[in-house]
Design a protein around this motif. Structure first.
Motif, PDB file in Angstrom:
ATOM      1  N   ALA A 393     -63.019 -23.713  27.826  1.00 12.34           N
ATOM      2  CA  ALA A 393     -62.111 -24.257  26.815  1.00 12.34           C
ATOM      3  C   ALA A 393     -60.670 -24.172  27.287  1.00 12.34           C
ATOM      4  O   ALA A 393     -59.873 -25.090  27.069  1.00 12.34           O
ATOM      5  CB  ALA A 393     -62.288 -23.485  25.504  1.00 12.34           C
ATOM      6  N   LEU A 394     -60.336 -23.096  27.962  1.00 12.32           N
ATOM      7  CA  LEU A 394     -58.977 -22.909  28.480  1.00 12.32           C
ATOM      8  C   LEU A 394     -58.658 -23.968  29.531  1.00 12.32           C
ATOM      9  O   LEU A 394     -57.536 -24.510  29.569  1.00 12.32           O
ATOM     10  CB  LEU A 394     -58.849 -21.506  29.061  1.00 12.32           C
ATOM     11  N   LEU A 395     -59.625 -24.282  30.371  1.00 10.71           N
ATOM     12  CA  LEU A 395     -59.426 -25.324  31.378  1.00 10.71           C
ATOM     13  C   LEU A 395     -59.218 -26.688  30.728  1.00 10.71           C
ATOM     14  O   LEU A 395     -58.375 -27.492  31.175  1.00 10.71           O
ATOM     15  CB  LEU A 395     -60.629 -25.372  32.327  1.00 10.71           C
ATOM     16  N   ILE A 396     -59.973 -26.969  29.658  1.00 10.29           N
ATOM     17  CA  ILE A 396     -59.806 -28.242  28.945  1.00 10.29           C
ATOM     18  C   ILE A 396     -58.418 -28.331  28.339  1.00 10.29           C
ATOM     19  O   ILE A 396     -57.732 -29.359  28.457  1.00 10.29           O
ATOM     20  CB  ILE A 396     -60.894 -28.380  27.848  1.00 10.29           C
ATOM     21  N   LEU A 397     -57.975 -27.254  27.702  1.00 15.26           N
ATOM     22  CA  LEU A 397     -56.638 -27.258  27.101  1.00 15.26           C
ATOM     23  C   LEU A 397     -55.550 -27.388  28.169  1.00 15.26           C
ATOM     24  O   LEU A 397     -54.540 -28.071  27.957  1.00 15.26           O
ATOM     25  CB  LEU A 397     -56.421 -25.973  26.301  1.00 15.26           C
ATOM     26  N   ALA A 398     -55.760 -26.737  29.309  1.00 16.10           N
ATOM     27  CA  ALA A 398     -54.784 -26.849  30.390  1.00 16.10           C
ATOM     28  C   ALA A 398     -54.723 -28.290  30.911  1.00 16.10           C
ATOM     29  O   ALA A 398     -53.641 -28.815  31.210  1.00 16.10           O
ATOM     30  CB  ALA A 398     -55.150 -25.893  31.520  1.00 16.10           C
ATOM     31  N   TYR A 399     -55.879 -28.928  31.003  1.00 18.55           N
ATOM     32  CA  TYR A 399     -55.923 -30.339  31.444  1.00 18.55           C
ATOM     33  C   TYR A 399     -55.159 -31.219  30.461  1.00 18.55           C
ATOM     34  O   TYR A 399     -54.362 -32.088  30.857  1.00 18.55           O
ATOM     35  CB  TYR A 399     -57.372 -30.796  31.552  1.00 18.55           C
ATOM     36  N   ILE A 400     -55.398 -30.993  29.173  1.00 19.86           N
ATOM     37  CA  ILE A 400     -54.701 -31.779  28.147  1.00 19.86           C
ATOM     38  C   ILE A 400     -53.200 -31.533  28.227  1.00 19.86           C
ATOM     39  O   ILE A 400     -52.395 -32.471  28.107  1.00 19.86           O
ATOM     40  CB  ILE A 400     -55.243 -31.416  26.744  1.00 19.86           C
ATOM     41  N   ASN A 406     -49.994 -32.145  24.647  1.00 15.08           N
ATOM     42  CA  ASN A 406     -50.543 -31.235  23.637  1.00 15.08           C
ATOM     43  C   ASN A 406     -49.409 -30.676  22.798  1.00 15.08           C
ATOM     44  O   ASN A 406     -48.238 -30.884  23.100  1.00 15.08           O
ATOM     45  CB  ASN A 406     -51.338 -30.100  24.299  1.00 15.08           C
ATOM     46  N   ASN A 407     -49.761 -29.963  21.738  1.00 21.88           N
ATOM     47  CA  ASN A 407     -48.703 -29.456  20.860  1.00 21.88           C
ATOM     48  C   ASN A 407     -48.210 -28.081  21.307  1.00 21.88           C
ATOM     49  O   ASN A 407     -48.760 -27.452  22.206  1.00 21.88           O
ATOM     50  CB  ASN A 407     -49.191 -29.418  19.400  1.00 21.88           C
ATOM     51  N   ARG A 408     -47.131 -27.642  20.689  1.00 24.87           N
ATOM     52  CA  ARG A 408     -46.520 -26.365  21.060  1.00 24.87           C
ATOM     53  C   ARG A 408     -47.451 -25.189  20.773  1.00 24.87           C
ATOM     54  O   ARG A 408     -47.459 -24.201  21.517  1.00 24.87           O
ATOM     55  CB  ARG A 408     -45.206 -26.200  20.293  1.00 24.87           C
ATOM     56  N   GLU A 409     -48.200 -25.296  19.715  1.00 25.90           N
ATOM     57  CA  GLU A 409     -49.110 -24.216  19.337  1.00 25.90           C
ATOM     58  C   GLU A 409     -50.174 -23.994  20.412  1.00 25.90           C
ATOM     59  O   GLU A 409     -50.508 -22.854  20.761  1.00 25.90           O
ATOM     60  CB  GLU A 409     -49.798 -24.515  18.004  1.00 25.90           C
ATOM     61  N   GLN A 410     -50.702 -25.087  20.937  1.00 23.91           N
ATOM     62  CA  GLN A 410     -51.736 -24.960  21.961  1.00 23.91           C
ATOM     63  C   GLN A 410     -51.161 -24.456  23.279  1.00 23.91           C
ATOM     64  O   GLN A 410     -51.835 -23.734  24.018  1.00 23.91           O
ATOM     65  CB  GLN A 410     -52.445 -26.298  22.143  1.00 23.91           C
ATOM     66  N   THR A 411     -49.915 -24.817  23.552  1.00 23.52           N
ATOM     67  CA  THR A 411     -49.260 -24.262  24.740  1.00 23.52           C
ATOM     68  C   THR A 411     -49.146 -22.748  24.618  1.00 23.52           C
ATOM     69  O   THR A 411     -49.414 -22.008  25.576  1.00 23.52           O
ATOM     70  CB  THR A 411     -47.861 -24.869  24.925  1.00 23.52           C
ATOM     71  N   PHE A 412     -48.747 -22.276  23.434  1.00 21.25           N
ATOM     72  CA  PHE A 412     -48.679 -20.835  23.235  1.00 21.25           C
ATOM     73  C   PHE A 412     -50.060 -20.206  23.387  1.00 21.25           C
ATOM     74  O   PHE A 412     -50.201 -19.135  24.007  1.00 21.25           O
ATOM     75  CB  PHE A 412     -48.112 -20.491  21.861  1.00 21.25           C
ATOM     76  N   LEU A 413     -51.100 -20.841  22.837  1.00 22.17           N
ATOM     77  CA  LEU A 413     -52.453 -20.303  22.946  1.00 22.17           C
ATOM     78  C   LEU A 413     -52.861 -20.175  24.412  1.00 22.17           C
ATOM     79  O   LEU A 413     -53.486 -19.181  24.804  1.00 22.17           O
ATOM     80  CB  LEU A 413     -53.437 -21.206  22.194  1.00 22.17           C
ATOM     81  N   ILE A 414     -52.492 -21.165  25.234  1.00 21.78           N
ATOM     82  CA  ILE A 414     -52.805 -21.106  26.665  1.00 21.78           C
ATOM     83  C   ILE A 414     -52.092 -19.928  27.320  1.00 21.78           C
ATOM     84  O   ILE A 414     -52.698 -19.129  28.045  1.00 21.78           O
ATOM     85  CB  ILE A 414     -52.425 -22.434  27.362  1.00 21.78           C
ATOM     86  N   VAL A 415     -50.772 -19.832  27.099  1.00 22.77           N
ATOM     87  CA  VAL A 415     -49.989 -18.750  27.709  1.00 22.77           C
ATOM     88  C   VAL A 415     -50.504 -17.392  27.233  1.00 22.77           C
ATOM     89  O   VAL A 415     -50.707 -16.459  28.037  1.00 22.77           O
ATOM     90  CB  VAL A 415     -48.497 -18.907  27.368  1.00 22.77           C
ATOM     91  N   TRP A 416     -50.720 -17.268  25.951  1.00 25.24           N
ATOM     92  CA  TRP A 416     -51.232 -16.026  25.354  1.00 25.24           C
ATOM     93  C   TRP A 416     -52.546 -15.616  26.023  1.00 25.24           C
ATOM     94  O   TRP A 416     -52.715 -14.467  26.457  1.00 25.24           O
ATOM     95  CB  TRP A 416     -51.388 -16.256  23.861  1.00 25.24           C
ATOM     96  N   SER A 417     -53.474 -16.560  26.131  1.00 21.35           N
ATOM     97  CA  SER A 417     -54.793 -16.266  26.686  1.00 21.35           C
ATOM     98  C   SER A 417     -54.713 -15.892  28.161  1.00 21.35           C
ATOM     99  O   SER A 417     -55.358 -14.932  28.611  1.00 21.35           O
ATOM    100  CB  SER A 417     -55.726 -17.470  26.494  1.00 21.35           C
ATOM    101  N   VAL A 418     -53.940 -16.643  28.929  1.00 18.38           N
ATOM    102  CA  VAL A 418     -53.816 -16.365  30.363  1.00 18.38           C
ATOM    103  C   VAL A 418     -53.213 -14.981  30.590  1.00 18.38           C
ATOM    104  O   VAL A 418     -53.656 -14.221  31.466  1.00 18.38           O
ATOM    105  CB  VAL A 418     -52.974 -17.450  31.063  1.00 18.38           C
TER     106      VAL A 418
END
Length: 823
Positions: A393-400, A406-418
């Motif tokens: 899922a993280l790879l899919i969001l990173a691709y998007i 993508n939106n700011r919220e999802q960018t934060f979710l990516i950074v947070w998770s990584v």
């Protein structure tokens, strides 16, 4: 535009019901092993080690309400210690108990609430998890599935919230998720309320007013998180990395970044004020202040640079380059101007890395390592399938994020998770953080699969266009139902299965340790210090003024809190990794006195030298009692050696019927730990066993077999006491006459607490017609006010040489005061 509150309430029924059910499910899973916690009417067994110290803090606060235990003289003798934990977790819990107990809560009420508290906090995590999932993807289905998955989450997230594990870890997970929730809420609203400096000049703060409360709430809960865990600068760093990344993304797309500066400053200033108002944060207050101040200053600088580059229409790629240059210049400046600032910056890259003995701390070891070998098993243990699927899922969001907008919220979710993954790979303790991310990311993937199966075309039963649940059910086809069942089973069942396997016990002291520490509480002299006192911290560089009768208890650091909280005695070493001694970075360092150097000492004389070096006063020893358990003598011994960085030759290769095996060698059997536990202290001059618990089926007999086979020993092949308590005494000196050069032997039969017996014996050679023995056991029984030992000689000492045998009686006073008996 008017709000239809009836429809709003109607649409909230399903998620509210789901969250409530998931909360109750999580609470049920976490309280299953209640019987192993409430083991008797008078004793609650808390799990692990640190939960016992949290109980210590809570009891101290309640006895001195509302004062915190900022300095504790009842641990790390003879130094005491400043409060190691951040204060909020214990202060909130103690205040809650104080209110429920009407200002005078009983011990039973206190311990009961403490036992259930982590389960309650762990179950509450379903709420912010739901909102993070819902708001990050604008889809309440993802929020609900994420809440369901976190309720079932196994591994460390479960174990840190199990009943009886009253530690701050689960509060970290809860508060950090709440921080993420409010930050995402603010970012969502910032999308529709774009804010620039020109708006500020024209309209003041009116445009940012709708989103500012969310940033202020983010700051408040970041402050609460910081006051609950002394390492909380970690999450501030995550927010800082995100704000920097979002600055770059927005600038590269030609968007304003001023909302990030205002939001980031609001978050950090609120947290900073809370930190400044707190007396201490586990020794990291200065570090927290520096980190929060750095972010507060950096965020507007990032926005100002972006603003002027847009105004001057400079190449957009200059912006990330300028940030890199600014960061590099900041490091160089810090190195020139301030060593502490430079250390703060550079430590970020190895913030969670441990070396040497630190790697033996269970929660601090890398996630994917087991027994020193790479393994994926911990990934399954902690997350089941959600861990693996979350990476996809993280790879899919990173691709998007890279190829689409993508939106700011999802960018934060990516950074947070990584960032959590980065921390988790260094220290497995952060697995309980990533459980939240894994649940959200896996829920996102699961709903995507359902949408591919046609669920995206089914209208909600609470939407205005759907009149009833029956109309909604008519939309569902077999393929929809099959897809739902498969997704839920794939995501949820492995987690549920693991959780039901892992929630069967709580850990903590076993019955042997409970019995041993309680025996110590009632059968050893009072150390002359009020356990519930509000101790005054000594001036820097000075020792706490302990009374003359105070003493320490030497054991491995794992057991320090049990000795303190159950036994009401003062340990030399504790699970804060204090009092361990040894080395940290290089064999060139001094092997400092402490638990590791004492138990690995190669002789009684060297062990005693360590014990006496623990106390700065040359007239006093660092400990009066030594407590050993069979784990210290077998499995944990390597950890003791690791803290000294000298691990060679304790174990050797030997040929056995099962092939070549690693077995304890001569160096091991010469250590003080082996002398005490494997050999019962036989032949030692100043250490006597005063109590032992019943035996258990352990590796002890295997170690004895190795000694008998490889070194010609004749140890009885039985398991002895699981925990053994020894007393360090002056010893009584027995002198007599014998022909010069004659071998003289002294023996006695010692009967232990459990009724077993062993032989105490020593030999010497008469010199100049005399011999001398120092012996630790009294033949006359305990003295009032001293150790009420239940392990003692069955009769007189026998001194023999040639055809002569003499019987010698030794008083307790002679043993304690170094008296002399002439034969």
């Amino acid at each position: 535009m008017s709000i239809d509150y009836h429809e709003k309430l109607k649409s909230s029924i399903l998620p509210f019901t789901g969250i409530l059910l998931f909360f109750l499910l999580a609470l049920y899973i976490r309280t299953v092993p209640a019987e192993s916690v409430f083991i008797s009417e008078n004793f609650v067994r808390f799990g692990g080690n640190d939960p016992w110290y949290h109980l210590r803090n809570v009891e101290s606060i309640l006895h001195n309400f509302p004062s915190m235990l900022w300095f504790d003289a009842y641990t790390q003798y003879p130094h005491g210690t400043d409060q190691v934990f951040a204060p909020l977790f214990d202060m909130v819990l103690a205040t809650l108990i104080w209110i429920i107990g009407f200002g005078d809560p009983s011990t039973e009420l206190t311990q009961t609430i403490c036992a259930y508290y982590p389960s309650f906090l762990g179950s509450l995590v379903v709420i912010p998890t739901y909102f993070v999932g819902k708001w990050a993807f604008n889809d309440r289905r993802i929020g609900l599935l994420a809440a369901f998955l976190i309720a079932l989450a196994p591994g460390q997230f479960l174990s840190r919230a199990i009943i009886g594990f009253n530690d701050h870890h689960i509060a970290e997970a809860l508060l950090s998720t709440v921080v993420a929730m409010f930050l995402i809420a603010g970012l969502r609203r910032s999308e529709s309320s774009d804010f620039t400096l020109s708006h500020l000049r024209e309209n003041g703060f009116s445009q940012i007013r709708p989103i500012l409360p969310y940033f202020l709430l983010t700051g408040f809960f970041l402050g609460a998180y910081t006051l609950a865990w002394k390492g909380a600068l970690f999450f501030s760093f995550i927010i800082g990395v995100y704000i920097t990344a979002q600055h770059i993304i927005d600038h590269m797309h030609g968007r304003s970044t001023e909302y990030l500066a205002i939001g980031g400053m609001a978050i950090f200033i609120v947290a900073l004020v809370m930190v400044l108002l707190t007396p201490a944060i586990g020794g990291t207050k200065d570090l927290q202040i520096k980190g929060l101040l750095a972010g507060f200053v950096a965020f507007p600088i990032l926005s100002i640079i972006s603003y002027y580059m847009r105004e001057k229409q400079l190449n957009r790629y200059y912006y990330p380059l300028s940030i890199a240059v600014l960061f590099g210049a900041g490091i160089l400046l810090a190195r020139v101007v301030s060593e502490s600032a430079y250390a703060l910056v550079t430590s970020v890259f190895s913030y969670f890395m441990r070396t040497g003995g630190g790697l033996t701390i269970a929660e601090a070891s890398p996630l994917l390592m087991r027994g020193g070998q790479f393994s994926l098993q911990p990934l399954w243990y902690n997350f089941a399938l959600t861990g693996i699927l979350s990476f996809f899922a993280l790879l899919i969001l990173a691709y998007i994020a890279i190829y689409r907008r993508n939106n700011r919220e999802q960018t934060f979710l990516i950074v947070w998770s990584v960032m959590i993954i980065w921390a988790m790979l260094q220290q497995n303790r952060f697995a309980y953080y990533y459980s939240v991310n894994a649940a959200i990311l896996s829920a996102y993937l699961g709903i995507k699969v359902l949408d591919l199966a046609g669920w995206k075309d089914i209208r909600s039963p609470f939407a205005q266009a759907t009149s009833s649940i029956s109309d909604w059910l008519k939309q569902i086809k077999p393929v929809h139902a099959l897809a739902l069942v498969l997704v839920v089973l794939v995501l949820a069942y492995p987690s549920y299965d693991l959780s039901t396997q892992q929630n069967q016990g709580t850990g903590g002291p076993n019955g042997y340790w409970i019995e041993a520490t309680q025996w110590m509480k009632y059968n050893t002299p009072d150390p002359g210090l009020d356990y519930y006192e509000s101790y005054e911290q000594p001036p820097e560089g000075e020792l706490y003024p302990y009374p003359d009768e105070a003493y320490g208890v030497m054991s491995w650091w794992d057991y320090g809190h049990w000795i303190e909280v159950i036994g009401h005695r003062i340990p030399n070493a504790n699970p804060f990794q204090q009092g361990i001694g040894g080395r940290r970075n290089s064999m060139d360092e001094e092997n400092r006195p402490g638990a590791s150097t004492f138990f690995t000492a190669p002789s009684e004389a060297e062990a005693t030298a360590v014990l006496e070096a623990v106390h700065p006063d040359p007239e006093k020893a660092g400990a009066r009692y030594v407590v050993s358990d069979v784990a210290m003598a077998t499995g944990k011994f390597y950890a003791m050696a690791a803290w000294t960085l000298d691990t060679d030759n304790y174990y050797v290769q030997a040929q056995t019927a099962r092939g070549t095996q690693t077995v304890p060698g001569e160096r091991y059997f010469n250590t003080m730990e082996a002398r005490l536990h494997i050999f019962d202290g036989n032949g030692l001059e100043q250490y006597r066993m005063v109590h032992e618990t019943p035996a258990a089926n352990t590796a002890e007999t295997g170690f004895k077999q190795v000694y008998n086979v490889l070194f010609g020993g004749n140890l009885e092949m039985v398991n002895t006491g699981y925990v053994k308590i020894f007393e360090y005494v002056d010893g009584a000196t027995i002198t007599g006459q014998a022909p010069a050069g004659e071998k003289v032997t002294i023996t006695n039969t010692i009967r232990t607490t459990t009724g077993r017996t062993f032989e105490y014996s020593r030999s010497t050679t008469a010199t100049n017609g005399t011999y001398e023995f120092v012996v630790p056991y009294s033949t006359e029984g305990p003295m009032t006010g001293q150790t009420q030992f239940d392990t003692a000689p069955t009769g007189s000492y026998k001194v023999s040489f040639g055809n002569t045998t003499e019987s010698v009686r030794v008083s307790e006073s002679a043993v304690l005061n170094g008296g002399e008996i002439e034969v």
